[in-house]
Design an enzyme around this catalytic site. Structure first.
Site, PDB file in Angstrom:
ATOM      1  N   SER A 105     -21.828 -63.794  82.766  1.00  0.00           N
ATOM      2  CA  SER A 105     -21.529 -62.820  82.404  1.00  0.00           C
ATOM      3  C   SER A 105     -20.115 -63.328  81.975  1.00  0.00           C
ATOM      4  O   SER A 105     -19.566 -64.243  81.252  1.00  0.00           O
ATOM      5  CB  SER A 105     -21.730 -61.848  83.132  1.00  0.00           C
ATOM      6  OG  SER A 105     -20.670 -59.985  82.635  1.00  0.00           O
ATOM      7  N   ARG A 138     -16.095 -48.139  88.724  1.00  0.00           N
ATOM      8  CA  ARG A 138     -17.584 -48.298  89.290  1.00  0.00           C
ATOM      9  C   ARG A 138     -18.292 -48.403  88.715  1.00  0.00           C
ATOM     10  O   ARG A 138     -19.508 -48.935  87.873  1.00  0.00           O
ATOM     11  CB  ARG A 138     -17.834 -49.181  90.939  1.00  0.00           C
ATOM     12  CG  ARG A 138     -18.993 -49.993  91.306  1.00  0.00           C
ATOM     13  CD  ARG A 138     -18.840 -51.570  90.733  1.00  0.00           C
ATOM     14  NE  ARG A 138     -19.511 -52.339  90.939  1.00  0.00           N
ATOM     15  CZ  ARG A 138     -19.745 -53.057  90.441  1.00  0.00           C
ATOM     16  NH1 ARG A 138     -18.775 -54.169  89.841  1.00  0.00           N
ATOM     17  NH2 ARG A 138     -20.731 -54.173  90.933  1.00  0.00           N
ATOM     18  N   ASP A 188     -29.642 -56.353  76.550  1.00  0.00           N
ATOM     19  CA  ASP A 188     -28.456 -56.517  77.953  1.00  0.00           C
ATOM     20  C   ASP A 188     -27.301 -55.595  76.643  1.00  0.00           C
ATOM     21  O   ASP A 188     -27.696 -56.210  74.966  1.00  0.00           O
ATOM     22  CB  ASP A 188     -28.085 -57.905  77.286  1.00  0.00           C
ATOM     23  CG  ASP A 188     -26.888 -57.478  78.116  1.00  0.00           C
ATOM     24  OD1 ASP A 188     -25.667 -56.307  78.140  1.00  0.00           O
ATOM     25  OD2 ASP A 188     -26.339 -58.919  78.831  1.00  0.00           O
ATOM     26  N   HIS A 206     -27.874 -55.828  81.517  1.00  0.00           N
ATOM     27  CA  HIS A 206     -26.861 -57.085  81.541  1.00  0.00           C
ATOM     28  C   HIS A 206     -26.599 -57.132  82.469  1.00  0.00           C
ATOM     29  O   HIS A 206     -26.683 -58.665  82.514  1.00  0.00           O
ATOM     30  CB  HIS A 206     -26.196 -56.629  81.527  1.00  0.00           C
ATOM     31  CG  HIS A 206     -24.083 -57.172  81.213  1.00  0.00           C
ATOM     32  ND1 HIS A 206     -24.528 -58.444  80.455  1.00  0.00           N
ATOM     33  CD2 HIS A 206     -24.057 -57.819  82.693  1.00  0.00           C
ATOM     34  CE1 HIS A 206     -23.616 -58.989  80.895  1.00  0.00           C
ATOM     35  NE2 HIS A 206     -22.999 -58.783  81.642  1.00  0.00           N
ATOM     36  N   ASP A 207     -27.337 -57.062  83.777  1.00  0.00           N
ATOM     37  CA  ASP A 207     -27.622 -57.266  85.337  1.00  0.00           C
ATOM     38  C   ASP A 207     -29.213 -58.175  84.541  1.00  0.00           C
ATOM     39  O   ASP A 207     -28.930 -58.915  86.123  1.00  0.00           O
ATOM     40  CB  ASP A 207     -28.162 -56.368  86.170  1.00  0.00           C
ATOM     41  CG  ASP A 207     -26.723 -55.771  86.237  1.00  0.00           C
ATOM     42  OD1 ASP A 207     -25.642 -56.418  86.146  1.00  0.00           O
ATOM     43  OD2 ASP A 207     -26.368 -54.732  87.683  1.00  0.00           O
TER      44      ASP A 207
END
Length: 375
Positions: free
Chosen positions: A152, A221, A316, A349-350
């Protein structure tokens, strides 16, 4: 945080570190941790670069108090016998400037006022973060890196390392990253920033000593966390399941499990992160644009013989695979050695933070080959 974390302070006034916005910053403290042993030839150093909300605690330490032995954010990848094997490599990771995990950032004391910087902290860029990291490595006596590794925003830092200091870098591992933010990524970051700045408790960034913009930071968040997941991951984890498994409450409380999960993530983040740091770090990521690097820099990277491993994750949608492929094409066009792999994964994405045998083997094999080439 733990007794394995160290601190390096430099750029004492009047010898400030110049930053890209035209200001000078100092003194600067970087919090950092190390794992493994530096080889006699000093040819086994791996610099790990964390994502935007990460810190220096990549993995636990075998020695130390209970805090030092707490699991790190990349525990499955870093350690004895793991993908980044600390029996072979000397691993370094520092918290970035602008952060809030021990390194100098907006919450730090401004020596000119003896008060927290707040919004008087200069806008820093990824290039500034990398400059500070280089000064740390020089302090540690390290002149060459076997690899820079980042996912990232950590991947952006790895790219910047190769652009700024190509002769120091042997190889780079870029995971779930991009050469520059798309309009979509910038838009999500701006929504997150506005959520913070719209909170009355933000007080133009001068909230230190009070409760601060906890609601705004929690919402920011929640917004970010959604972008880290995928539709399939959220469907599998939550679906449309209700909290009480039977009835709608017909109010605006968290009826669905996914709502409750996001509230929990927001509340947890507020306890560990500074709102102003989020503003500064997301802006740094938005400003980063590797596609504007000049031809002379790209030639220097090619001449230095840096080898790249670029890895994308199929689900992602924050930094989708096409962006990784664009980066690969840019590197190859300039005669830079690059390998590319897309990993099929439904975690979004994680994906680079979730245990994966394929990812571990890929990284381990790439590093092993680079290490053998140096012998």
């Amino acid at each position: 945080m733990n007794d394995a974390r160290h601190f390096f302070t430099f750029a004492e006034p009047p010898d400030l570190m110049p930053v890209e916005c035209g200001a000078g910053l100092g003194p600067i403290t970087l919090a950092y941790e190390t794992w493994g042993e530096l080889s006699a030839a000093q040819d086994n150093v791996i610099l790990i670069l964390h994502a935007f909300s990460g810190d220096s605690h990549v993995a636990s330490h075998e020695q130390g108090n209970s805090k030092a032995r707490e699991q790190g954010w990349w525990e499955f990848m870093v350690g004895p016998g793991k993908g980044i094997d600390t029996r072979k490599y000397f691993v370094v990771c520092s918290n970035i400037i602008g952060g809030c995990m021990g390194s100098t950032g907006p919450a730090s004391v401004n020596p000119a006022t003896d008060q927290p910087y707040g919004m008087d902290f200069p806008v820093v860029t990824v290039k500034d973060m990398v400059q500070a990291q280089k000064l740390l490595l020089e302090h540690l006596g390290i002149r060459k890196l076997l690899a820079v590794v980042g996912g990232s925003m950590g991947g952006m830092q790895a790219l910047q390392w190769c652009a700024s200091y190509p002769d120091m870098v042997t190889s780079a591992v870029l995971l779930a990253t991009t050469a520059r933010h798309s309009a979509l990524s910038i838009a999500f970051n701006e929504i997150a920033r506005q959520a913070i700045m719209a909170d009355p408790k933000w007080q133009q960034g001068s909230y230190y000593g009070s409760d601060g913009p906890e609601l705004g930071l929690a919402v920011a968040r929640m917004i970010g966390h959604v972008t880290y997941l995928s539709d399939e991951a959220m469907r599998r984890k939550f679906g449309r399941r209700l909290q009480d498994r039977c009835n709608l409450s017909f109010d605006f409380n968290a009826n669905f499990q996914v709502e409750s999960y996001l509230h929990h993530q927001g509340e947890k983040f507020v306890r560990r992160f500074d709102a102003n740091s989020l503003l500064y770090i997301t802006k740094a990521a938005d400003y980063f644009d590797f596609t504007t690097v000049d031809s002379e820099t790209l030639t220097s990277m090619a001449d230095a013989g840096i080898r790249f491993l670029v890895t994308a994750f199929s689900s992602d949608w924050l930094y989708p695979t096409y962006q990784s492929k664009e980066l690969v094409r840019l590197l190859k066009k300039n005669s830079i050695n690059v390998s590319f792999c897309e990993i099929e994964a439904d975690s979004g994405h994680d994906g680079f933070l979730i245990p994966s045998r394929r990812l571990t083997d890929l990284v381990a094999g790439f590093l092993r080959a680079r290490s053998e080439e140096k012998r």
